[in-house]
Design a protein around this motif. Structure first.
Motif, short mmCIF file in Angstrom:
data_model
loop_
_atom_site.label_atom_id
_atom_site.label_comp_id
_atom_site.label_asym_id
_atom_site.label_seq_id
_atom_site.Cartn_x
_atom_site.Cartn_y
_atom_site.Cartn_z
N GLY A 1 27.45 -21.02 11.22
CA GLY A 1 27.01 -21.09 12.61
C GLY A 1 28.09 -20.79 13.62
N SER A 2 29.28 -20.37 13.18
CA SER A 2 30.34 -20.05 14.12
C SER A 2 30.23 -18.63 14.67
N ALA A 3 29.32 -17.84 14.09
CA ALA A 3 29.00 -16.51 14.62
C ALA A 3 27.48 -16.36 14.61
N ASP A 4 26.97 -15.57 15.55
CA ASP A 4 25.52 -15.37 15.63
C ASP A 4 25.04 -14.36 14.58
N ILE A 5 25.79 -13.28 14.47
CA ILE A 5 25.38 -12.15 13.62
C ILE A 5 26.61 -11.65 12.87
N GLY A 6 26.40 -11.14 11.67
CA GLY A 6 27.49 -10.58 10.90
C GLY A 6 27.29 -9.12 10.60
N ASP A 7 28.35 -8.34 10.79
CA ASP A 7 28.44 -6.96 10.30
C ASP A 7 29.11 -7.11 8.93
N ALA A 8 28.29 -7.49 7.94
CA ALA A 8 28.80 -8.06 6.70
C ALA A 8 28.64 -7.14 5.50
N ASP A 9 29.41 -7.41 4.45
CA ASP A 9 29.26 -6.64 3.23
C ASP A 9 28.02 -7.11 2.47
N VAL A 10 27.38 -6.18 1.80
CA VAL A 10 26.13 -6.50 1.13
C VAL A 10 26.34 -7.41 -0.07
N ALA A 11 27.49 -7.30 -0.75
CA ALA A 11 27.73 -8.12 -1.94
C ALA A 11 27.77 -9.60 -1.58
#
Length: 351
Positions: A91-101
């Motif tokens: 919950g410290s970020a709203d959205i992630g530009d994250a890795d799929v793994a």
């Protein structure tokens, strides 16, 4: 599905972030409610931006602010890739530009996650070798050679395990080591300390100037779509109507960047000069950058205009490879994890 608001509802929404609005909302009327105090999204993203990351960075840092009622995102660069998903879950970020793994693994472990879009489709990372010393993956395995990856279990490690198995090569015969920095991996390859490394296509092109360094594996030639980066958040975050609005706004910004990149090399070049991490890439001339752009847009098809590759069926095609690599058990419910609701609304509004 997306209901319009009355003026009274609009006022109530602006005064109470948690007001129940009975459905996901359109951006048009609600945007006026945020005009006095633009919404700022906290988005975790990679600490460095390669050529393939530039459209996403442009969306976060420039395109989102052009959408009435929203400010550019608070972009939070993150050095360790798995940490992006972890901080969204916390919950410290709203959205992630994250890795799929990391996203798939967390969802399989029970995290309340939703993949709502793509940071880009496929991958621009390739496996590079010194062709004077290494000719094939078979040779690396036969000699007990070493391949440096960002981390064991990440999407490039899994991709390689799948490629080795397709070629009937025992992955246990290859020594995989973790080396988090792409710069460190390149230097290790130059020094002859490793036999192969993953790197982005522009890094591979730069390395060719230093010797006979060749691309050995192109993931987009091995798989229909080797997913690597996604736009993700939590189901709990999406329960609030103002967050549904924000998700649609963000996806509109990303889609706009995708479409601009595909259609206009000059636009893309300008964004590279603004948002790429590498000084060399920022300053690259057309003779170097235009072939990179063509590879990204035509061969890799990294920026689909409707993110049409993001479907449970398409992602399901890579799950067996993750299972074979021991990175997943294969129990993740992709129909619950992948939610195109906000993406479809963004497409509709852009049309």
């Amino acid at each position: 599905m997306f209901d319009m608001l009355s003026r009274r509802d609009l006022l109530r929404t602006s005064l109470s972030a948690g007001a129940a609005l009975g459905g996901i909302l359109t951006l048009g009327p609600v945007s006026r409610a945020f005009a006095a105090a633009p919404r700022v999204l906290k988005v975790n993203t990679l600490a460095s931006a390669a050529a393939v990351n530039v459209p996403m960075q442009a969306a976060l840092r420039m395109q989102l602010g052009k959408i009435s009622g929203f400010a550019d995102a608070e972009v939070r660069p993150t050095a360790k890739i798995p940490q992006i998903a972890q901080e969204v879950i916390a919950g410290s970020a709203d959205i992630g530009d994250a890795d799929v793994a990391s996203t798939l693994a967390a969802a399989e472990a029970g995290a309340d996650l939703k993949i709502i879009g793509l940071s880009y489709s496929n991958t621009s990372q390739v496996i590079v070798v010194n062709a004077d010393k290494t000719k094939s993956l078979e040779e690396i395995a036969t000699n007990g050679g070493t391949i440096a990856v960002n981390s064991i279990g990440d999407f490039m490690y899994v991709m390689l395990i799948g490629v080795l198995q397709k070629r009937n090569i025992d992955p246990k015969k290859v020594n995989f080591i973790e080396m988090g920095s792409s710069g460190d991996r390149a230097r290790a390859l130059l020094a002859g300390r490793v036999d192969a490394v993953p790197m982005h296509i522009e890094q591979a092109a730069q390395l060719k100037e230093r010797g006979n360094y060749q691309i050995l594996v192109r993931p987009w030639q091995e798989y229909p779509n080797w997913f690597s980066a996604v736009i993700m958040t939590t189901g709990a975050w999406l329960q609030k109507d103002e967050n549904k609005l924000a998700a649609v706004a963000l996806l509109k910004a990303v889609l706009t960047s995708f479409r601009s990149t595909d259609a206009d090399y000059a636009w893309y070049k300008a964004q590279v000069g603004q948002y790429a991490s590498s000084k060399e890439l920022k300053a690259a001339g057309d003779d170097f950058l235009k072939p990179i752009w063509k590879t990204l847009t035509e061969d890799i098809k990294a920026f689909p205009p409707k993110m049409e590759t993001l479907t449970p069926d398409d992602v399901a095609k890579v799950i067996p490879v993750y299972k074979a690599a021991g990175a997943l058990n294969g129990t993740v419910d992709l129909n619950k994890l992948i939610d195109r609701t906000y993406l479809e609304q963004a497409i509709k509004e852009l049309a």
